[in-house]
Design an enzyme around this catalytic site. Structure first.
Site, PDB file in Angstrom:
ATOM      1  CG  ASN A  71      44.583   5.200 112.847  1.00  0.00           C
ATOM      2  OD1 ASN A  71      45.620   4.789 113.351  1.00  0.00           O
ATOM      3  ND2 ASN A  71      44.256   6.473 112.844  1.00  0.00           N
TER       4      ASN A  71
ATOM      5  CG  HIS B 159      44.956   0.760 114.998  1.00  0.00           C
ATOM      6  ND1 HIS B 159      45.156  -0.159 113.994  1.00  0.00           N
ATOM      7  CD2 HIS B 159      46.123   0.819 115.677  1.00  0.00           C
ATOM      8  CE1 HIS B 159      46.394  -0.621 114.054  1.00  0.00           C
ATOM      9  NE2 HIS B 159      47.010  -0.051 115.070  1.00  0.00           N
TER      10      HIS B 159
ATOM     11  CD  GLU C  88      49.662  -2.970 114.186  1.00  0.00           C
ATOM     12  OE1 GLU C  88      49.365  -2.315 113.167  1.00  0.00           O
ATOM     13  OE2 GLU C  88      49.386  -2.584 115.343  1.00  0.00           O
TER      14      GLU C  88
ATOM     15  CE  LYS D 189      51.586   8.859 114.644  1.00  0.00           C
ATOM     16  NZ  LYS D 189      50.338   8.217 115.065  1.00  0.00           N
TER      17      LYS D 189
ATOM     18  NE  ARG E 195      51.850   8.488 110.813  1.00  0.00           N
ATOM     19  CZ  ARG E 195      53.090   8.732 111.222  1.00  0.00           C
ATOM     20  NH1 ARG E 195      53.770   9.740 110.754  1.00  0.00           N
ATOM     21  NH2 ARG E 195      53.671   7.971 112.115  1.00  0.00           N
TER      22      ARG E 195
ATOM     23  CG  HIS F 100      48.685  -2.327 119.626  1.00  0.00           C
ATOM     24  ND1 HIS F 100      47.674  -1.399 119.777  1.00  0.00           N
ATOM     25  CD2 HIS F 100      49.153  -2.180 118.354  1.00  0.00           C
ATOM     26  CE1 HIS F 100      47.557  -0.714 118.647  1.00  0.00           C
ATOM     27  NE2 HIS F 100      48.450  -1.163 117.772  1.00  0.00           N
TER      28      HIS F 100
ATOM     29  NE  ARG G 170      65.969  24.950 124.523  1.00  0.00           N
ATOM     30  CZ  ARG G 170      66.914  25.281 125.395  1.00  0.00           C
ATOM     31  NH1 ARG G 170      68.169  24.996 125.144  1.00  0.00           N
ATOM     32  NH2 ARG G 170      66.591  25.895 126.505  1.00  0.00           N
TER      33      ARG G 170
ATOM     34  CE  LYS H 292      54.157   4.012 110.672  1.00  0.00           C
ATOM     35  NZ  LYS H 292      54.145   3.891 112.104  1.00  0.00           N
TER      36      LYS H 292
ATOM     37  CG  HIS I  15      43.224   2.566 119.787  1.00  0.00           C
ATOM     38  ND1 HIS I  15      43.322   3.524 118.796  1.00  0.00           N
ATOM     39  CD2 HIS I  15      44.450   2.041 119.921  1.00  0.00           C
ATOM     40  CE1 HIS I  15      44.564   3.562 118.351  1.00  0.00           C
ATOM     41  NE2 HIS I  15      45.277   2.670 119.016  1.00  0.00           N
TER      42      HIS I  15
ATOM     43  CD  GLU J   6      47.407   9.715 112.990  1.00  0.00           C
ATOM     44  OE1 GLU J   6      46.380   9.269 113.461  1.00  0.00           O
ATOM     45  OE2 GLU J   6      48.516   9.609 113.519  1.00  0.00           O
TER      46      GLU J   6
END
Ligand code: NAD
Ligand code: ZN
Length: 376
Positions: free
Chosen positions: A250, A253, A190, A148, A246, A270, A126, A232, A257, A242
């Protein structure tokens, strides 16, 4: 641009932690972790073969030297192993090795390792502690910061995961020397993204330099990574989940994506897809009247100057369809992050379909003109 070592604070519930950026930090990682881990003894390093081959010896020597007992857990390399099955296998290995709630997972690799090991730590018994030691440009300035973690499902990328903040992020820019050139460059897009959305000086520095120069000048590279990490950290510290702010991360992106998905994640790295996505977003921004032609050209030229990008071959209709299906749509609205000048962006959710279609067509034309063979 001399820089010895930088510390960036990330303030996120339930506590804050630090990212330390320093050339050669791996050799001092034991010392650093001893300070923050007190008398805890057992570290479980999760890594992949290329990283182990080049860098595990230095890491393990430093950790052992500081009195830690170190176990290495190796997983297979690549995005296709960012799956729940890998997490399960690693968790079973942890129990076999007697890892208890005091154990600390050390994620030692690129973004794939960071996501898998972070998710493992979030769920094992946990939740146990994790330290991130990212080894790609992408992971150092992006994936390892912000907590994340997660894995892919057959039905989509990163769909199963958790927020799990690390105890610390140790960034040694020296490890980037063994990174393949294409991976190195993809990560730097990036960094350009960070410059455009909120760090004009970073953008300018990247505009003046080249990939080769950065590879040959460790101090400059350290500065670029530090500035990106600061951006960041600033954004995620203001907004962990987000909700709003946040989303500026993107930039590039939404279309990026779609390009990745259309080519089944096999063609673009990416960062390369994000590079095209940024070119697209600046075009859209100009088309909607938010950005001057001059600044659009500056951003586009800076991106293309970094080196060859794999060309865009997808049809505009297929990309537009994928853009509409992006998981980051909110209430069915597709959002685009559009620059208004260097260092400032706005979020727009009413980009007309026609503008998206025209933009993809333009990327295809651009690719045709700029094609220099397949990327190295
Ligand atoms: N959690 C987040 O917030 C977040 C953010 C961005 C991206 N990501 C995830 O990150 C992943 C991509 O990360 P990535 O670009 O680092 O890819 P990656 O982890 O697959 O690493 C790229 C390649 O470089 C190799 N490598 C790593 N470090 C090396 C080194 N120092 N020397 C030589 N080879 C080395 C790896 O073994 C791999 O083959 C994606 O799964 C993406 O979803 C997560
Ligand atoms: Zn990204």
């Amino acid at each position: 641009m001399v820089q010895a070592s930088a510390r960036v604070k990330i303030t996120l519930p339930p506590r804050s932690y630090e990212a330390v950026i320093e050339h050669g930090l791996l050799h001092r990682s034991g010392e650093y972790l001893r300070r923050i881990l007190g008398d805890r003894k057992r570290l479980f390093v999760v890594t992949v073969p290329p990283v182990r081959r080049h860098w595990a010896k230095a890491l393990v020597a430093s950790l052992s030297g500081a009195g830690f007992f170190v176990e290495m857990l190796e997983t297979r390399d690549g995005e296709s192993y960012k799956r729940l099955a890998t997490v399960e296998r690693l968790a079973e290995k942890l129990t076999q090795l007697g890892a208890d709630r005091n154990a600390v997972v050390v994620a030692f690799g690129g973004g794939v390792v960071g996501d898998v090991a972070g998710f493992l730590a979030s769920a094992y018994m946990r939740g146990i502690d994790v330290v991130q030691i990212p080894t790609t440009v992408q992971a150092q300035l992006d994936a390892a910061i912000g907590g994340k973690t997660g894995v892919n499902l057959r039905t989509g990328k990163n769909l199963l995961g958790a927020f799990h903040q690390p105890l610390a992020v140790l960034i040694d820019t020296a490890v980037l020397s063994t990174l393949p050139e294409r991976e190195f460059r993809a990560g730097l897009y990036e960094a350009l993204k960070c410059g455009v959305i909120g760090r004009p000086k970073l953008f300018e520095r990247l505009q003046e330099t080249s990939v080769k120069e950065l590879r040959n000048h460790p101090r400059d590279l350290e500065w670029v990574i530090t500035e990106s990490v600061k951006l960041k950290a600033q954004v995620v510290s203001a907004d962990e989940r987000e909700g709003g702010l946040r989303r500026v991360l993107n930039f590039g992106h939404t279309l990026g994506h779609a390009l990745e998905a259309e080519s089944e994640y096999k063609y673009f790295l990416h960062g390369e897809a994000v590079a095209w996505g940024m070119i697209a977003a600046t075009r859209i921004s100009q088309a909607l009247g938010y950005l001057s032609a001059k600044t659009r050209k500056r951003v586009t030229d800076a991106i293309l100057a970094f080196g060859p990008l794999p060309k865009v071959a997808a049809t505009s209709a297929s990309i537009a369809r994928l853009v509409r299906g992006d998981k980051k749509t909110v209430n069915g609205m597709v959002h685009f992050v559009l620059p208004t000048r260097i260092g400032k962006v706005k979020i727009v959710n009413h980009v007309p379909e026609k503008v998206i279609l025209e933009t993809v067509d333009e990327l295809r034309r651009f690719s045709g003109q700029r094609r220099r063979g397949r990327p190295s």
